[in-house]
Design a protein around this motif. Structure first.
Motif, PDB file in Angstrom:
ATOM      1  N   UNK A 133     -21.722 -27.449  27.065  1.00 34.50           N
ATOM      2  CA  UNK A 133     -22.399 -26.176  26.781  1.00 34.50           C
ATOM      3  C   UNK A 133     -22.795 -26.109  25.299  1.00 34.50           C
ATOM      4  N   UNK A 134     -21.914 -26.574  24.415  1.00 33.93           N
ATOM      5  CA  UNK A 134     -22.257 -26.581  22.986  1.00 33.93           C
ATOM      6  C   UNK A 134     -23.451 -27.497  22.723  1.00 33.93           C
ATOM      7  N   UNK A 167     -20.324 -26.564  14.799  1.00 33.72           N
ATOM      8  CA  UNK A 167     -19.257 -25.951  15.594  1.00 33.72           C
ATOM      9  C   UNK A 167     -18.315 -27.018  16.161  1.00 33.72           C
ATOM     10  N   UNK A 184     -19.061 -15.573   8.279  1.00 33.03           N
ATOM     11  CA  UNK A 184     -19.408 -16.829   8.945  1.00 33.03           C
ATOM     12  C   UNK A 184     -20.859 -17.187   8.655  1.00 33.03           C
ATOM     13  N   UNK A 238     -25.582 -18.595  12.875  1.00 31.82           N
ATOM     14  CA  UNK A 238     -25.323 -19.558  13.956  1.00 31.82           C
ATOM     15  C   UNK A 238     -26.266 -20.755  13.903  1.00 31.82           C
ATOM     16  N   UNK A 242     -29.801 -22.879  19.120  1.00 26.06           N
ATOM     17  CA  UNK A 242     -29.043 -21.636  18.932  1.00 26.06           C
ATOM     18  C   UNK A 242     -27.840 -21.824  18.022  1.00 26.06           C
ATOM     19  N   UNK A 243     -27.345 -23.050  17.922  1.00 30.05           N
ATOM     20  CA  UNK A 243     -26.378 -23.385  16.880  1.00 30.05           C
ATOM     21  C   UNK A 243     -26.944 -24.575  16.117  1.00 30.05           C
ATOM     22  N   UNK A 281     -25.842 -28.100  24.712  1.00 22.19           N
ATOM     23  CA  UNK A 281     -27.042 -27.385  25.167  1.00 22.19           C
ATOM     24  C   UNK A 281     -27.478 -26.347  24.142  1.00 22.19           C
ATOM     25  N   UNK A 282     -26.516 -25.657  23.536  1.00 21.83           N
ATOM     26  CA  UNK A 282     -26.858 -24.664  22.517  1.00 21.83           C
ATOM     27  C   UNK A 282     -27.421 -25.340  21.273  1.00 21.83           C
ATOM     28  N   UNK A 331     -17.715 -23.568  11.606  1.00 26.53           N
ATOM     29  CA  UNK A 331     -17.398 -22.592  12.661  1.00 26.53           C
ATOM     30  C   UNK A 331     -16.531 -23.293  13.709  1.00 26.53           C
ATOM     31  N   UNK A 332     -15.403 -22.697  14.004  1.00 32.16           N
ATOM     32  CA  UNK A 332     -14.464 -23.295  14.973  1.00 32.16           C
ATOM     33  C   UNK A 332     -14.208 -22.286  16.088  1.00 32.16           C
ATOM     34  N   UNK A 333     -14.273 -22.765  17.309  1.00 28.77           N
ATOM     35  CA  UNK A 333     -13.876 -21.897  18.419  1.00 28.77           C
ATOM     36  C   UNK A 333     -12.558 -22.412  18.995  1.00 28.77           C
TER      37      UNK A 333
END
Lengths: 153, 235
Positions: free
Chosen positions: A100-101, A39, A31, A34, A109-110, A103-104, A147-149
């Motif tokens: 939340x994403x 994402x 991957x 980050x 952070x991402x 915020x990251x 990147x996939x969650x």
């Protein structure tokens, strides 16, 4: 997901006996870091914009959810009466952590949050999604997602 | 590619753990995203932190709205309908406050608005009691599927109103569902509704030589975990 011991016996047995499609081996892929990751979320909670068509039983299609969505537009038409909506009703981030994403992303952070995210009907046999899943993969690539969650519910 | 998986010990329907707790959710998300750094797999890890909302903490939760007594009317069905409408009236200001604070509602799958909740409740009570009322104006789907969406909207209305009341933290899903199904007049109506529609379906099946009749199975607003109707309580 919940511990099986915390579920009623017949519920736990039902989950244990769910058939799992065999998709064979797949090559390992490293991957991105980050900080370079774009994402996207794929949800199986049956969520979508209220203006979208509701999910039907056995639906193998998906709904597009824009990355700049206001949660006031979001609804859930998951077909199963057994599906617990109470947490989602209180806070959509519980099943679809878009804020939340963001915020990251803001904290570095991402790398970034995808332009589009995707929602499926989790009660559908996944083998029925053999046609739609590759289409979503193509859309993700075109959005630059690396990147996939997957957030099952 | 093989997925990297994070197993979480939370209730079904709550994969990020705790609603309205950004720090807790970020913790789960960072653990999940951290799996991207792995250089071999497949990966499946357990998330080590439990939700602070447990069956024990939930045991203390109760809805502060009292269950209305059944009035003395001509029929039990009419008494239940009147009590249901009184219950909805008690919840209405809390639901309005929920919408004001959150700026949204999950009510709406039926095509109706939360202001229609008294009409939705009356309609569901009438169907549950064996009547066949005219469909409400503005429904997004025809009957019987509209009944399912009205039931979903009613549940959303109740849960959003209950979450808004002061005095205790919001409970987990199991406690909330227990309240809806076992402690409200709406829950009684849901059981009556299920029983009526199931009975009619059984009649149609019998008329079809014991085979499933054409069309979908009957609408059932009761989750399988709450299939057993609770013992009636004293009014």
């Amino acid at each position: 997901m919940v511990r099986l011991k915390d579920l009623p016996k017949e519920y736990a047995e039902g989950l244990l006996n769910l058939p799992i499609p065999d998709y064979g081996p797949a090559p390992w892929t490293d991957a991105p870091d980050l900080k370079d990751a774009r994402v996207a979320i794929i949800s199986t909670a049956g969520i979508h914009r209220a203006s979208d068509e509701k999910f039907a039983g056995g639906a193998a299609d998906y709904r597009l959810i824009p990355g700049d969505l206001d949660f006031a537009e979001l609804t859930m038409s998951h077909v199963s009466v057994n599906f617990d909506r109470s947490g989602f009703q209180q806070d959509p981030n519980l099943v679809f952590p878009l804020e939340r994403l963001r915020e990251l992303e803001a904290s570095g952070e991402i790398g970034s949050v995808a332009r589009w995210h995707y929602s499926f009907m989790g009660a559908t046999d996944p083998s029925r999604m053999d046609e739609t899943a590759p289409r979503v993969a193509k859309l993700l690539k075109e959005d630059g997602v690396n990147a996939v969650i997957l957030i099952p519910v | 590619m093989p997925s990297r998986s994070l197993w979480v010990p939370f209730e079904l329907g709550r994969p990020l753990g705790v609603p309205d707790d950004a720090d807790f959710q970020i913790g789960v998300l960072k653990s999940l995203l951290g799996l991207f750094n792995r250089k071999s797999g497949p990966v499946i890890e357990d998330y080590p932190i439990e939700s602070p909302v447990t069956a024990e903490t939930d045991a203390a939760w109760s809805c502060t709205i009292p269950l209305p007594p059944l009035p003395d009317t001509t029929t039990p069905a009419e008494a239940l309908k009147q009590a249901l409408l009184q219950e909805v009236g008690s919840l209405a200001p809390w639901h309005a406050e929920s919408m004001r604070r959150m700026g949204r509602t999950s009510f709406g799958l039926s095509g109706l608005t939360p202001e229609s909740m008294p009409e939705v409740a009356a309609f569901l009570a009438d169907v549950a009691s064996g009547e066949n009322p005219e469909p409400l104006s503005g429904l997004s789907e025809p009957l019987p599927i509209a009944i399912r969406y009205m039931a979903d909207d009613a549940k959303a209305y109740y849960m959003e109103a209950a979450n808004e009341q002061p005095g205790s933290d919001s409970p987990g899903g199991t406690r909330m569902w227990t309240w809806i199904y076992h402690e409200t007049r709406m829950g009684q109506v849901f059981y009556d509704l299920r029983d009526r529609l199931a009975s009619e379906y059984a009649d149609r099946m019998a008329a079809n030589g014991g085979e499933r009749p054409p069309g979908p199975p009957p609408i059932n607003p009761i989750s399988a975990r709450f299939a057993v109707r609770p013992e009636p309580t004293a009014p």
